[in-house]
Design a protein around this motif. Structure first.
Motif, short mmCIF file in Angstrom:
data_model
loop_
_atom_site.label_atom_id
_atom_site.label_comp_id
_atom_site.label_asym_id
_atom_site.label_seq_id
_atom_site.Cartn_x
_atom_site.Cartn_y
_atom_site.Cartn_z
N LYS A 127 0.84 -1.20 0.00
CA LYS A 127 0.00 0.00 0.00
C LYS A 127 0.88 1.25 0.00
O LYS A 127 2.01 1.22 0.49
CB LYS A 127 -0.90 0.01 1.24
N PRO A 128 0.36 2.36 -0.52
CA PRO A 128 1.15 3.60 -0.55
C PRO A 128 1.38 4.22 0.84
O PRO A 128 2.18 5.12 0.97
CB PRO A 128 0.30 4.55 -1.41
N ASP A 129 0.64 3.71 1.85
CA ASP A 129 0.81 4.30 3.19
C ASP A 129 1.48 3.32 4.15
O ASP A 129 2.66 3.09 4.07
CB ASP A 129 -0.52 4.84 3.72
N ILE A 130 0.73 2.72 5.09
CA ILE A 130 1.34 1.90 6.14
C ILE A 130 1.28 0.42 5.80
O ILE A 130 0.21 -0.12 5.50
CB ILE A 130 0.68 2.16 7.50
N ASN A 131 2.43 -0.23 5.87
CA ASN A 131 2.55 -1.67 5.63
C ASN A 131 3.22 -2.31 6.84
O ASN A 131 4.35 -1.95 7.19
CB ASN A 131 3.39 -1.94 4.38
N ILE A 132 2.52 -3.23 7.48
CA ILE A 132 3.06 -3.92 8.66
C ILE A 132 3.50 -5.32 8.27
O ILE A 132 2.71 -6.10 7.73
CB ILE A 132 2.01 -3.98 9.80
N ILE A 133 4.77 -5.62 8.53
CA ILE A 133 5.34 -6.94 8.23
C ILE A 133 5.47 -7.68 9.56
O ILE A 133 6.29 -7.32 10.40
CB ILE A 133 6.72 -6.81 7.56
N GLN A 134 4.63 -8.69 9.77
CA GLN A 134 4.63 -9.38 11.05
C GLN A 134 5.01 -10.85 10.91
O GLN A 134 4.83 -11.45 9.86
CB GLN A 134 3.26 -9.25 11.73
N GLY A 135 5.53 -11.41 11.99
CA GLY A 135 5.95 -12.80 11.97
C GLY A 135 6.84 -13.10 13.16
O GLY A 135 7.33 -12.20 13.84
N GLU A 136 7.05 -14.38 13.41
CA GLU A 136 7.91 -14.80 14.52
C GLU A 136 9.37 -14.49 14.19
O GLU A 136 9.72 -14.13 13.06
CB GLU A 136 7.74 -16.30 14.78
N ASN A 137 10.23 -14.64 15.20
CA ASN A 137 11.66 -14.49 14.97
C ASN A 137 12.13 -15.50 13.92
O ASN A 137 11.63 -16.62 13.86
CB ASN A 137 12.44 -14.71 16.27
N ALA A 138 13.07 -15.10 13.08
CA ALA A 138 13.64 -15.93 12.01
C ALA A 138 12.67 -16.18 10.85
O ALA A 138 12.92 -17.04 10.01
CB ALA A 138 14.12 -17.27 12.56
N SER A 139 11.59 -15.41 10.78
CA SER A 139 10.65 -15.57 9.66
C SER A 139 11.04 -14.73 8.46
O SER A 139 10.45 -14.86 7.39
CB SER A 139 9.22 -15.23 10.11
N GLY A 140 12.05 -13.84 8.62
CA GLY A 140 12.54 -13.06 7.48
C GLY A 140 12.06 -11.62 7.43
O GLY A 140 12.17 -10.97 6.38
N LYS A 141 11.57 -11.08 8.55
CA LYS A 141 11.05 -9.71 8.56
C LYS A 141 12.15 -8.69 8.22
O LYS A 141 11.99 -7.85 7.33
CB LYS A 141 10.44 -9.38 9.94
N THR A 142 13.26 -8.79 8.94
CA THR A 142 14.36 -7.85 8.71
C THR A 142 14.98 -8.06 7.33
O THR A 142 15.37 -7.10 6.66
CB THR A 142 15.43 -7.98 9.80
N ASN A 143 15.05 -9.30 6.89
CA ASN A 143 15.60 -9.59 5.56
C ASN A 143 14.74 -8.99 4.45
O ASN A 143 15.25 -8.51 3.44
CB ASN A 143 15.74 -11.10 5.36
N LEU A 144 13.42 -9.02 4.64
CA LEU A 144 12.52 -8.39 3.66
C LEU A 144 12.72 -6.89 3.66
O LEU A 144 12.77 -6.24 2.60
CB LEU A 144 11.06 -8.74 3.96
N LEU A 145 12.86 -6.31 4.85
CA LEU A 145 13.11 -4.87 4.95
C LEU A 145 14.43 -4.51 4.27
O LEU A 145 14.53 -3.49 3.59
CB LEU A 145 13.15 -4.45 6.42
N ASP A 146 15.43 -5.38 4.43
CA ASP A 146 16.73 -5.13 3.78
C ASP A 146 16.62 -5.23 2.26
O ASP A 146 17.29 -4.49 1.54
CB ASP A 146 17.78 -6.11 4.30
N ALA A 147 15.80 -6.15 1.78
CA ALA A 147 15.58 -6.27 0.33
C ALA A 147 14.95 -4.98 -0.21
O ALA A 147 15.34 -4.49 -1.28
CB ALA A 147 14.70 -7.47 0.02
N ILE A 148 13.99 -4.44 0.54
CA ILE A 148 13.36 -3.17 0.13
C ILE A 148 14.39 -2.04 0.15
O ILE A 148 14.48 -1.24 -0.79
CB ILE A 148 12.17 -2.85 1.07
N TYR A 149 15.18 -1.99 1.21
CA TYR A 149 16.22 -0.97 1.33
C TYR A 149 17.23 -1.10 0.21
O TYR A 149 17.64 -0.10 -0.40
CB TYR A 149 16.90 -1.09 2.69
#
Length: 327
Positions: free
Chosen positions: A22-44
Motif C-alpha cells: 500500500k502507498p501508506d502503512i505496511n506492517i510486516i509481522q511474523g515470529e523471529n527468524a521468519s525473514g522480517k528484517t531480511n525483507l526490509l533489507d531487500a526493500i532498502y
C-alpha cells in the motif's frame, strides 16, 4: 512516492518471493527468524543499491535478483542483480549510488541503527543525511574523501610524503565543505528538536569541527596513519543538558533516536522529497506509552511506511503482511 511491489529471488533466506504494498502503512509481522528484517533489507537494497545490514553481503552472494516498481512523478522499474558483477538498473539503465539516493530517498530505523547510535561515526553520518536533502552533491565530497584517505594509506606505505602533502590539500578542501554542511545541519536539527513533542525533554545537538593544520600533518607522517578523517569532528547529543550516552536509559536513547529520525523525515517532506520509511524492531525497550506516541506520530505521516513486528503493533487501515518461518 511509494514502492508498488517487490520480487525477490535467492536473497538471504528468500528463495522466491513477491508482494505488493500500500502507498501508506505496511506492517510486516511474523515470529523471529521468519525473514522480517531480511525483507526490509531487500526493500532498502532496492531503493539504495546497497544493504543496511552488512557491507560484506555481496562477497558471500552467488546470485540474487531484486526487482520492484516505484511510483513517483513517473513509474520507475528497478532491477538489482547481485553476483560477481553487480548491476543496479533503473528503467533498464545502469545508475550510480547518488542516482538511487536522489531518486528514491529512504530512511531506516533499525536495531542496527540503535546499536551504532553511540558511535560518533553514526551520529556524524546522520548530519550528512540532513545535508544530502538540500545538497545531494555532498555525497560526492564524502566518496572522494574516502578514496583520497585510502590512497593516502598506500602513500604512507611507500613513504611518499610529497604526494601526501598534495593529497592533504584536496582532503582538507573536501572535508571543509562537509563540515560547513554539518554545521548547518546541526542548526537545522535543533530547530526541529525545539518543536518536537514525543519526548517532553529538551534535546540538543552540539557539533564542533576538527581542524587540520601543519601539526596534524607532521603527526600523521610520524605515526604513518590518517588522523584527519571524516569522523574526527566532535558531536554530542544532550537530553536536558546531559549527555544521553552517560545518563539516559535505553528507552530514552531509543526515543531520542526516533525523534532525530522524525526530524529527518520532516526535513525531507518540507522539500517535497517524500522518503519511504522503514522501521525495524521498534517494540523492544520501549514502554507501551512511548510506543503509542511513536505510532501516533507515524500515523500522521503521508509517507509510505514499512514496520516489522512480532504481531504486537496494530494500526488502522494498515496493509498486513504475515511471514512464516521458511518463507
Amino acid at each position: 512516492m511509494y514502492l508498488n511491489y517487490i520480487s525477490i529471488f535467492n536473497f538471504r533466506n528468500y528463495k522466491e518471493f513477491y508482494s505488493t504494498f500500500k502507498p501508506d502503512i505496511n506492517i510486516i509481522q511474523g515470529e523471529n527468524a521468519s525473514g522480517k528484517t531480511n525483507l526490509l533489507d531487500a526493500i532498502y537494497f532496492l531503493l539504495n543499491s546497497h544493504s543496511f545490514i552488512s557491507k560484506k553481503f555481496l562477497e558471500k552472494q552467488k546470485e540474487s535478483l531484486l526487482k520492484g516498481n516505484v511510483i513517483k512523478d513517473i513509474s520507475y522499474n528497478i532491477t538489482i542483480s547481485l553476483n560477481k558483477n553487480k548491476k543496479s538498473l533503473i528503467n533498464s539503465k545502469n545508475r550510480s549510488l547518488k542516482d538511487f539516493k536522489t531518486l528514491f530517498p529512504s530512511i531506516i530505523f533499525s536495531i542496527k541503527d540503535f546499536t551504532n547510535f553511540s558511535e560518533k561515526k553514526y551520529t556524524l553520518s546522520l548530519l550528512d543525511k540532513f545535508s544530502f536533502v538540500e545538497n545531494p552533491n555532498i555525497i560526492i565530497n564524502i566518496i572522494n574523501t574516502l578514496k583520497q584517505l585510502k590512497f593516502k594509506r598506500y602513500l604512507f606505505e611507500k613513504k611518499d610524503y610529497n604526494t601526501i602533502k598534495i593529497i592533504n590539500k584536496d582532503i582538507n578542501k573536501n572535508i571543509q565543505i562537509i563540515q560547513e554542511n554539518r554545521k548547518k545541519s546541526a542548526q537545522t536539527i535543533n530547530l526541529y528538536l525545539n518543536k518536537q513533542n514525543i519526548l517532553q525533554k529538551n534535546i540538543k545537538i552540539v557539533y564542533s569541527p576538527f581542524l587540520f593544520d601543519e601539526k596534524i600533518e607532521h603527526l600523521e607522517i610520524q605515526t604513518m596513519h590518517n588522523i584527519f578523517t571524516l569522523y574526527k569532528d566532535s558531536i554530542n547529543i544532550l537530553l536536558d543538558e546531559n549527555n544521553i550516552f552517560s545518563y539516559s536509559s535505553v528507552g530514552e536513547k531509543k526515543m531520542v533516536l526516533f525523534t532525530l529520525m522524525s526530524s529527518l523525515i520532516n526535513h525531507y517532506n518540507i522539500y517535497e522529497k517524500e522518503p519511504i520509511i522503514m522501521i525495524d524492531d521498534i517494540e523492544s525497550d520501549i514502554s507501551k506509552k512511548n510506543l503509542e506516541k511513536i505510532l501516533d506520530n507515524i500515523s500522521k505521516l503521508k509517507n509510505q511506511i514499512f514496520i516489522t513486528t512480532l504481531g504486537n503493533i496494530k494500526m488502522i487501515n494498515a496493509n498486513i503482511l504475515t511471514l512464516s518461518e521458511g518463507t
